[in-house]
Design an enzyme around this catalytic site. Structure first.
Site, mmCIF file in Angstrom:
data_model
loop_
_atom_site.group_PDB
_atom_site.id
_atom_site.type_symbol
_atom_site.label_atom_id
_atom_site.label_comp_id
_atom_site.label_asym_id
_atom_site.label_seq_id
_atom_site.Cartn_x
_atom_site.Cartn_y
_atom_site.Cartn_z
ATOM 1 N N HIS A 187 36.305 31.299 65.412
ATOM 2 C CA HIS A 187 35.782 32.528 64.798
ATOM 3 C C HIS A 187 34.462 33.001 65.393
ATOM 4 O O HIS A 187 33.938 34.017 64.993
ATOM 5 C CB HIS A 187 35.633 32.373 63.282
ATOM 6 C CG HIS A 187 34.510 31.454 62.873
ATOM 7 N ND1 HIS A 187 34.650 30.093 62.813
ATOM 8 C CD2 HIS A 187 33.235 31.711 62.529
ATOM 9 C CE1 HIS A 187 33.514 29.547 62.434
ATOM 10 N NE2 HIS A 187 32.619 30.490 62.260
HETATM 11 C C1 UD1 Z 1 30.429 34.347 59.037
HETATM 12 C C2 UD1 Z 1 29.047 33.824 59.428
HETATM 13 C C3 UD1 Z 1 29.206 32.579 60.293
HETATM 14 C C4 UD1 Z 1 30.113 31.542 59.630
HETATM 15 C C5 UD1 Z 1 31.439 32.190 59.237
HETATM 16 C C6 UD1 Z 1 32.269 31.206 58.453
HETATM 17 C C7 UD1 Z 1 27.208 35.427 59.717
HETATM 18 C C8 UD1 Z 1 26.434 36.213 60.698
HETATM 19 N N1 UD1 Z 1 28.291 34.798 60.207
HETATM 20 O O1 UD1 Z 1 31.073 34.777 60.241
HETATM 21 O O2 UD1 Z 1 27.938 31.989 60.501
HETATM 22 O O3 UD1 Z 1 30.343 30.493 60.528
HETATM 23 O O4 UD1 Z 1 31.175 33.334 58.404
HETATM 24 O O5 UD1 Z 1 33.609 31.593 58.415
HETATM 25 O O6 UD1 Z 1 26.857 35.375 58.567
HETATM 26 N N2 UD1 Z 1 36.721 39.587 57.259
HETATM 27 C C9 UD1 Z 1 37.838 39.851 56.496
HETATM 28 N N3 UD1 Z 1 37.912 39.267 55.275
HETATM 29 C C10 UD1 Z 1 36.955 38.458 54.754
HETATM 30 C C11 UD1 Z 1 35.815 38.212 55.543
HETATM 31 C C12 UD1 Z 1 35.723 38.789 56.793
HETATM 32 O O7 UD1 Z 1 38.739 40.572 56.916
HETATM 33 O O8 UD1 Z 1 37.096 37.951 53.631
HETATM 34 C C13 UD1 Z 1 36.656 40.180 58.635
HETATM 35 C C14 UD1 Z 1 35.982 41.540 58.678
HETATM 36 O O9 UD1 Z 1 36.641 42.294 59.640
HETATM 37 C C15 UD1 Z 1 34.581 41.193 59.161
HETATM 38 C C16 UD1 Z 1 34.830 39.987 60.059
HETATM 39 O O10 UD1 Z 1 35.907 39.298 59.460
HETATM 40 O O11 UD1 Z 1 33.981 42.259 59.845
HETATM 41 C C17 UD1 Z 1 33.637 39.087 60.201
HETATM 42 O O12 UD1 Z 1 33.142 38.660 58.926
HETATM 43 P P1 UD1 Z 1 31.593 38.250 58.752
HETATM 44 O O13 UD1 Z 1 31.382 37.656 57.418
HETATM 45 O O14 UD1 Z 1 30.694 39.359 59.167
HETATM 46 O O15 UD1 Z 1 31.389 37.160 59.871
HETATM 47 P P2 UD1 Z 1 32.222 35.843 60.189
HETATM 48 O O16 UD1 Z 1 32.751 35.985 61.563
HETATM 49 O O17 UD1 Z 1 33.170 35.573 59.068
HETATM 50 N N1 UDP Z 2 38.436 25.639 56.452
HETATM 51 C C1 UDP Z 2 39.436 25.872 55.512
HETATM 52 N N2 UDP Z 2 40.542 26.590 55.898
HETATM 53 C C2 UDP Z 2 40.711 27.066 57.157
HETATM 54 C C3 UDP Z 2 39.684 26.822 58.114
HETATM 55 C C4 UDP Z 2 38.553 26.121 57.719
HETATM 56 O O1 UDP Z 2 39.336 25.426 54.368
HETATM 57 O O2 UDP Z 2 41.742 27.695 57.432
HETATM 58 C C5 UDP Z 2 37.224 24.906 56.041
HETATM 59 C C6 UDP Z 2 36.928 23.665 56.847
HETATM 60 O O3 UDP Z 2 37.560 22.535 56.299
HETATM 61 C C7 UDP Z 2 35.413 23.582 56.771
HETATM 62 C C8 UDP Z 2 34.965 25.012 56.641
HETATM 63 O O4 UDP Z 2 36.118 25.758 56.261
HETATM 64 O O5 UDP Z 2 34.999 22.874 55.612
HETATM 65 C C9 UDP Z 2 34.391 25.540 57.926
HETATM 66 O O6 UDP Z 2 34.170 26.907 57.826
HETATM 67 P P1 UDP Z 2 34.086 27.876 59.057
HETATM 68 O O7 UDP Z 2 34.698 27.242 60.233
HETATM 69 O O8 UDP Z 2 34.588 29.183 58.592
HETATM 70 O O9 UDP Z 2 32.511 28.062 59.233
HETATM 71 P P2 UDP Z 2 31.357 27.222 59.961
HETATM 72 O O10 UDP Z 2 31.399 25.833 59.467
HETATM 73 O O11 UDP Z 2 31.564 27.357 61.431
HETATM 74 O O12 UDP Z 2 30.112 27.951 59.567
#
Ligand code: UD1
Ligand code: UDP
Length: 353
Positions: free
Chosen positions: A206
């Site tokens: 991601h």
């Molecule tokens: C965010 C965090 C990242 C974390 C990740 C965990 C920031 C800058 N980034 O990244 O540190 O590792 O979460 O997963 O805070 N979207 C959906 N549905 C949702 C959420 C997101 O469709 O429920 C899509 C939207 O198009 C959105 C994109 O995902 O624009 C990114 O979501 P966003 O929360 O901005 O950043 P992440 O890549 O999820």
């Molecule tokens: N995770 C989950 N379902 C998924 C992918 C990840 O429950 O399909 C959990 C995983 O076990 C871990 C956490 O989400 O505990 C990690 O989150 P993510 O990778 O979104 O964010 P990061 O840790 O990089 O900030």
């Protein structure tokens, strides 16, 4: 005598619900703990399913901020969080990790002179192109109490002049894994593995530098297709959007599925041959579950997992190599990088503040 406090836990993104779960349960025994969800993640599979699987109490507030550019998203969160802090007047807020929700909570509270506790403090990738790096540095420096997950994080906090407010607690995600692993075996959806013959790799991606550039994402998918077993790939919504936008072709060996609930994902991790990821949390979970981890990043904050030989860094821009993934075999021994009974230590410190 423990002085009961009013504490607001600010969360918003998937990994924060997982860190919150054991802490919220224990804190509520001693304190009035209120959950504030910013709404940064909002799909059922990215949010509600974690509250259900991990039996986290319902947030008192959900700000429904949703997605957006960094400044707009963080700014909207700060404005709403400030309103709630002015109304609730908590003694302390707790923020987790390094997302925009972390930074918004920390800044809003610090400006109101409300104490801020940062869980997962002291992590640095030294790569400022990651939004998380900016969030971490700023959050650590405006917080009043810093809970470091590892000795490396503790050393970094010391180097940055923050030793006085830092505590080495260990990593709370490990408590969540240990509490749920046997439950995951019982509760996981049996259909998860129905299309898979034999062993499989589990993949998540991601990070913007991997998924927001078509050439990098295509190269990663080609490498996955060249592996010696099937791949199960629960796709983060950001990545799903990019796969569609860039018209990345499908491959019969790569099983793209929706993001999994926590218990299903833990089960998949425990059954996988190896894990390939750019996630922070999953690198720690892979280590804890004794699964070889290949991290598709040029660097990591979890340097101990690499030093101990359980985590192989592979820069997706320059080093992608299916054979290296196939050949990667970790050393057998492990030390206790992330601690144990972390929630208990955290609550004892919070009770003493
Ligand atoms: C965010 C965090 C990242 C974390 C990740 C965990 C920031 C800058 N980034 O990244 O540190 O590792 O979460 O997963 O805070 N979207 C959906 N549905 C949702 C959420 C997101 O469709 O429920 C899509 C939207 O198009 C959105 C994109 O995902 O624009 C990114 O979501 P966003 O929360 O901005 O950043 P992440 O890549 O999820
Ligand atoms: N995770 C989950 N379902 C998924 C992918 C990840 O429950 O399909 C959990 C995983 O076990 C871990 C956490 O989400 O505990 C990690 O989150 P993510 O990778 O979104 O964010 P990061 O840790 O990089 O900030």
């Amino acid at each position: 005598m423990i002085k009961s406090k009013k504490i607001i836990s600010v969360v918003g993104a998937r990994p924060q619900f997982i860190k919150l779960a054991p802490l919220s349960e224990k804190l509520s025994l001693y304190h009035e703990e209120i959950i504030l969800h910013t709404g940064q993640h909002y799909d059922k599979q990215m949010s509600d399913s974690f509250f259900e699987d991990l039996k986290i109490k319902k947030p008192k507030y959900n700000l429904n901020i949703g997605s957006g550019n960094h400044g707009a998203q963080t700014g909207r969160m700060m404005e709403e969080i400030e309103n709630i802090l002015l109304k609730e007047k908590p003694d302390m807020i707790i923020v987790f990790g390094d997302t925009n929700s972390t930074l918004a909570g920390a800044l809003a509270a610090a400006k109101l002179h409300i104490k801020v506790l940062h869980i997962e403090a002291g992590l640095r990738s030294y790569n400022r192109s990651m939004p998380e790096e900016i969030n971490r540095i700023a959050t650590d420096h405006v917080s009043d109490f810093l809970f470091a997950p590892t000795q490396t994080a503790m050393d970094i906090l010391k180097k940055e002049g923050l030793a006085d407010k830092s505590f080495l607690t260990g990593d709370i995600m490990i408590d969540t894994v240990n509490r749920n692993i046997s439950f995951a075996e019982q509760k996981a959806d049996p259909k998860l593995l129905s299309d898979i013959q034999g062993e499989f790799y589990l993949v998540t991606l991601h990070r913007p530098y991997n998924v927001d550039r078509p050439e990098v994402l295509s190269k990663i998918m080609e490498t996955l297709a060249a592996l010696d077993h099937d791949v199960i790939f629960p796709v983060h919504p950001r990545t799903r959007k990019m796969i569609a936008q860039f018209n990345i072709p499908s491959n019969h060996k790569i099983h793209l599925i929706d993001p999994c609930g926590y218990l299903d994902f833990l089960y998949l991790q425990s059954k996988s041959k190896k894990i390939i990821t750019d996630s922070g949390g999953i690198q720690k979970e892979a280590y804890t579950l004794k699964k070889p981890c290949i991290t598709l990043r040029p660097e990591t904050e979890w340097v101990e997992t690499v030093k101990e030989g359980w985590n192989l860094l592979m820069n997706p821009e320059t080093d992608l190599d299916a054979q290296k993934i196939i050949d990667f075999i970790p050393r057998k021994e492990q030390s206790n990088i992330f601690g144990s009974e972390v929630t208990q230590s955290m609550v004892e410190i919070i009770n003493s503040l």
